[in-house]
Design a protein around this motif. Structure first.
Motif, PDB file in Angstrom:
ATOM      1  N   UNK A   1       9.901 -10.249  -7.733  1.00  0.00           N
ATOM      2  CA  UNK A   1       9.450  -9.149  -8.587  1.00  0.00           C
ATOM      3  C   UNK A   1       9.964  -7.817  -8.053  1.00  0.00           C
ATOM      4  N   UNK A   2       9.871  -7.617  -6.747  1.00  0.00           N
ATOM      5  CA  UNK A   2      10.345  -6.368  -6.156  1.00  0.00           C
ATOM      6  C   UNK A   2      11.840  -6.188  -6.393  1.00  0.00           C
ATOM      7  N   UNK A   3      12.620  -7.249  -6.212  1.00  0.00           N
ATOM      8  CA  UNK A   3      14.063  -7.165  -6.446  1.00  0.00           C
ATOM      9  C   UNK A   3      14.367  -6.829  -7.903  1.00  0.00           C
ATOM     10  N   UNK A   4      13.626  -7.427  -8.827  1.00  0.00           N
ATOM     11  CA  UNK A   4      13.830  -7.163 -10.248  1.00  0.00           C
ATOM     12  C   UNK A   4      13.510  -5.713 -10.583  1.00  0.00           C
ATOM     13  N   UNK A   5      12.414  -5.211 -10.055  1.00  0.00           N
ATOM     14  CA  UNK A   5      12.030  -3.816 -10.287  1.00  0.00           C
ATOM     15  C   UNK A   5      13.072  -2.875  -9.694  1.00  0.00           C
ATOM     16  N   UNK A   6      13.529  -3.165  -8.504  1.00  0.00           N
ATOM     17  CA  UNK A   6      14.556  -2.325  -7.868  1.00  0.00           C
ATOM     18  C   UNK A   6      15.842  -2.311  -8.693  1.00  0.00           C
ATOM     19  N   UNK A   7      16.236  -3.473  -9.208  1.00  0.00           N
ATOM     20  CA  UNK A   7      17.436  -3.546 -10.046  1.00  0.00           C
ATOM     21  C   UNK A   7      17.271  -2.725 -11.322  1.00  0.00           C
TER      22      UNK A   7
ATOM     23  N   UNK B   1       0.907 -19.489   0.298  1.00  0.00           N
ATOM     24  CA  UNK B   1       1.244 -18.154   0.803  1.00  0.00           C
ATOM     25  C   UNK B   1       2.748 -17.916   0.748  1.00  0.00           C
ATOM     26  N   UNK B   2       3.516 -18.926   1.118  1.00  0.00           N
ATOM     27  CA  UNK B   2       4.979 -18.807   1.072  1.00  0.00           C
ATOM     28  C   UNK B   2       5.465 -18.581  -0.353  1.00  0.00           C
ATOM     29  N   UNK B   3       4.929 -19.350  -1.289  1.00  0.00           N
ATOM     30  CA  UNK B   3       5.338 -19.211  -2.695  1.00  0.00           C
ATOM     31  C   UNK B   3       4.953 -17.836  -3.237  1.00  0.00           C
ATOM     32  N   UNK B   4       3.791 -17.339  -2.853  1.00  0.00           N
ATOM     33  CA  UNK B   4       3.363 -16.014  -3.288  1.00  0.00           C
ATOM     34  C   UNK B   4       4.314 -14.944  -2.764  1.00  0.00           C
ATOM     35  N   UNK B   5       4.720 -15.053  -1.515  1.00  0.00           N
ATOM     36  CA  UNK B   5       5.659 -14.090  -0.939  1.00  0.00           C
ATOM     37  C   UNK B   5       7.017 -14.153  -1.643  1.00  0.00           C
ATOM     38  N   UNK B   6       7.456 -15.359  -1.969  1.00  0.00           N
ATOM     39  CA  UNK B   6       8.713 -15.503  -2.696  1.00  0.00           C
ATOM     40  C   UNK B   6       8.619 -14.823  -4.063  1.00  0.00           C
ATOM     41  N   UNK B   7       7.506 -15.011  -4.748  1.00  0.00           N
ATOM     42  CA  UNK B   7       7.318 -14.389  -6.064  1.00  0.00           C
ATOM     43  C   UNK B   7       7.280 -12.870  -5.941  1.00  0.00           C
ATOM     44  N   UNK B   8       6.581 -12.368  -4.921  1.00  0.00           N
ATOM     45  CA  UNK B   8       6.522 -10.916  -4.712  1.00  0.00           C
ATOM     46  C   UNK B   8       7.907 -10.350  -4.439  1.00  0.00           C
ATOM     47  N   UNK B   9       8.694 -11.053  -3.633  1.00  0.00           N
ATOM     48  CA  UNK B   9      10.060 -10.608  -3.326  1.00  0.00           C
ATOM     49  C   UNK B   9      10.915 -10.578  -4.593  1.00  0.00           C
TER      50      UNK B   9
END
Length: 75
Positions: free
Chosen positions: A61-67, A51-59
């Motif tokens: 991806x979100x940062x990359x999309x925002x950039x 679950x922790x690794x999944x949240x890290x991956x989601x974060x």
């Protein structure tokens, strides 16, 4: 706090909770000789880490999309 950040924090807390509870079950199983309980604890701990690794991956991806959105908006 934004909805995404709130959900992310909630999921991270759940992951940590699973890791801690899993470790407790694992130790209990070892102490009592209950191999099933020990295995359940190990599995729950692994679930928490996943679950922790999944949240890290989601974060990430979100940062990359925002950039990318920021770069597109500048053009």
């Amino acid at each position: 706090m934004k909805g995404d950040a709130k959900m992310s924090l909630k999921n991270k807390v759940e992951g940590t909770k699973d890791q801690v509870a899993g470790k407790a079950k694992e130790v209990e199983g070892k102490a009592t000789g209950d191999k099933t309980r020990e295995a359940q604890g190990k599995a729950q701990g692994i679930l928490g880490k996943a679950k922790d690794k999944l949240e890290e991956a989601k974060d990430t991806v979100k940062e990359t999309v925002d950039d990318l959105k920021k770069k597109i908006d500048k053009k």
